[in-house]
Design a protein around this motif. Structure first.
Motif, short mmCIF file in Angstrom:
data_model
loop_
_atom_site.label_atom_id
_atom_site.label_comp_id
_atom_site.label_asym_id
_atom_site.label_seq_id
_atom_site.Cartn_x
_atom_site.Cartn_y
_atom_site.Cartn_z
N GLN A 124 -9.17 6.90 -7.04
CA GLN A 124 -9.27 8.12 -6.23
C GLN A 124 -10.49 8.90 -6.70
O GLN A 124 -10.70 9.06 -7.91
CB GLN A 124 -8.02 9.00 -6.39
CG GLN A 124 -6.72 8.25 -6.59
CD GLN A 124 -6.15 7.67 -5.32
OE1 GLN A 124 -6.38 8.20 -4.24
NE2 GLN A 124 -5.39 6.59 -5.43
N SER A 176 0.85 -1.18 0.00
CA SER A 176 0.00 0.00 0.00
C SER A 176 0.89 1.24 0.00
O SER A 176 1.72 1.42 0.89
CB SER A 176 -0.92 -0.01 1.22
OG SER A 176 -1.68 1.18 1.29
N SER A 185 1.11 5.39 0.07
CA SER A 185 0.38 6.60 0.46
C SER A 185 1.29 7.80 0.24
O SER A 185 2.42 7.82 0.73
CB SER A 185 -0.05 6.53 1.93
OG SER A 185 -0.69 7.73 2.32
N PRO A 244 -4.69 12.59 0.68
CA PRO A 244 -3.61 11.65 0.33
C PRO A 244 -3.95 10.88 -0.93
O PRO A 244 -5.12 10.58 -1.20
CB PRO A 244 -3.56 10.72 1.55
CG PRO A 244 -4.91 10.81 2.16
CD PRO A 244 -5.40 12.21 1.91
N TRP A 245 -2.91 10.57 -1.68
CA TRP A 245 -3.05 9.68 -2.84
C TRP A 245 -2.70 8.28 -2.35
O TRP A 245 -1.62 8.05 -1.84
CB TRP A 245 -2.12 10.09 -3.97
CG TRP A 245 -2.17 9.18 -5.16
CD1 TRP A 245 -1.59 7.95 -5.29
CD2 TRP A 245 -2.86 9.42 -6.40
NE1 TRP A 245 -1.87 7.42 -6.53
CE2 TRP A 245 -2.65 8.29 -7.22
CE3 TRP A 245 -3.63 10.48 -6.88
CZ2 TRP A 245 -3.18 8.20 -8.52
CZ3 TRP A 245 -4.15 10.39 -8.15
CH2 TRP A 245 -3.92 9.27 -8.96
N ARG A 246 -3.63 7.35 -2.51
CA ARG A 246 -3.40 5.98 -2.05
C ARG A 246 -3.58 5.01 -3.20
O ARG A 246 -4.53 5.12 -3.98
CB ARG A 246 -4.36 5.61 -0.91
CG ARG A 246 -4.13 6.41 0.37
CD ARG A 246 -4.92 5.84 1.54
NE ARG A 246 -4.61 6.53 2.79
CZ ARG A 246 -5.32 7.50 3.32
NH1 ARG A 246 -6.41 7.91 2.69
NH2 ARG A 246 -4.98 8.07 4.45
N GLU A 270 1.41 11.80 0.87
CA GLU A 270 0.68 12.74 1.73
C GLU A 270 1.36 14.11 1.76
O GLU A 270 2.57 14.22 1.60
CB GLU A 270 0.60 12.19 3.16
CG GLU A 270 -0.05 10.81 3.23
CD GLU A 270 0.05 10.19 4.61
OE1 GLU A 270 0.51 10.89 5.55
OE2 GLU A 270 -0.33 9.02 4.78
#
Length: 240
Positions: A193, A88, A90, A98-100, A92
């Motif tokens: 997203q 995962s 992330s 946040p882009w995950r 930030e």
């Protein structure tokens, strides 16, 4: 006596050259292993092919976490020698969503993040003249975009299925700005997203204009327009 003194010197020279040759082969082997993405597994006592996660977007001053661990403060960035498995990512930054993105990587596979954009929690909005951004109601969908049964299709390829009928959709910042009801969203299939950008008073077509090659778009309201910059943080603005 002279001959006896020369023998230790000769032995030392031979030993030194032997160590140089051995070190060369050891370092060469390490370089070959590294270049081929191999990692030694002490439990299996063998070399295994590893995976890579690469972030190609230009993102300075961010915090990049891999499975919750901070690994970098800017992108582009690469994380090599990863064992096969679930990861995962992330990305930030204070004041931004946040882009995950998650990956399930097999051995030797590369997980790519090509178009990551951090969207401001409170986007920058400027009041400008609507006359500078001519609006046409016939442009509800960009050329090649279509919607049917709550699905957005781009060039014949399914982008995503949404919770309601799409009133409009446009390509923007490597993603899609779309409207459902009174809400305007920005969607990226990577991740995925989805960000709420704007809520209107009515569930009718929100007049939008997208300047060419720009990270801004305009919401038309009479003789005024709101110029919205989703990737630039600002104070909240009152909806027209």
């Amino acid at each position: 006596m002279e001959q006896m003194r020369r023998q230790p010197t000769k032995l030392l020279n031979i030993l030194a050259w032997t160590l140089v040759v051995v070190a060369f082969f050891v370092l060469s082997s390490v370089a070959i292993v590294w270049a081929n993405g191999l990692k030694f597994n002490p439990e299996k006592r063998s070399f295994e092919q590893t995976s890579v996660i690469a972030i190609q977007s230009n993102l300075p001053g961010v915090t990049i976490k891999l499975n919750g661990k901070i690994l970098a403060n800017s992108a582009p960035a690469e994380f090599k020698s990863l064992a096969a498995g679930n990861y995962s990512v992330s990305i930030e930054k204070l004041g931004y969503f946040p882009w995950r993105q998650s990956f399930n990587l097999a051995a030797g596979q590369v997980g790519l993040i090509n178009h990551a954009h951090l969207i401001a929690q409170q986007p920058n909005i400027q009041v400008v003249k609507a006359s500078d951004y001519p609006f046409s109601s016939s442009n509800a969908f960009d050329v090649g975009l279509s919607s049917q049964n709550n699905e957005l299709v781009d060039g014949g390829a399914l982008v995503s299925r949404f919770s309601g009928d799409l009133i409009q959709a446009h390509r923007f910042l490597d993603g899609y700005v779309y409207q459902i009801g009174s809400q305007l969203h920005l969607f990226y299939s990577d991740g995925p997203q989805d960000y709420l950008l704007y809520t209107a008073k009515k569930s009718t077509l929100i007049p939008l204009v997208f300047p060419p090659i720009s990270s801004q778009f305009a919401l038309i309201n009479g003789d005024q327009a709101l110029l919205v910059s989703p990737i630039v943080a600002s104070e909240p603005s009152v909806n027209p």
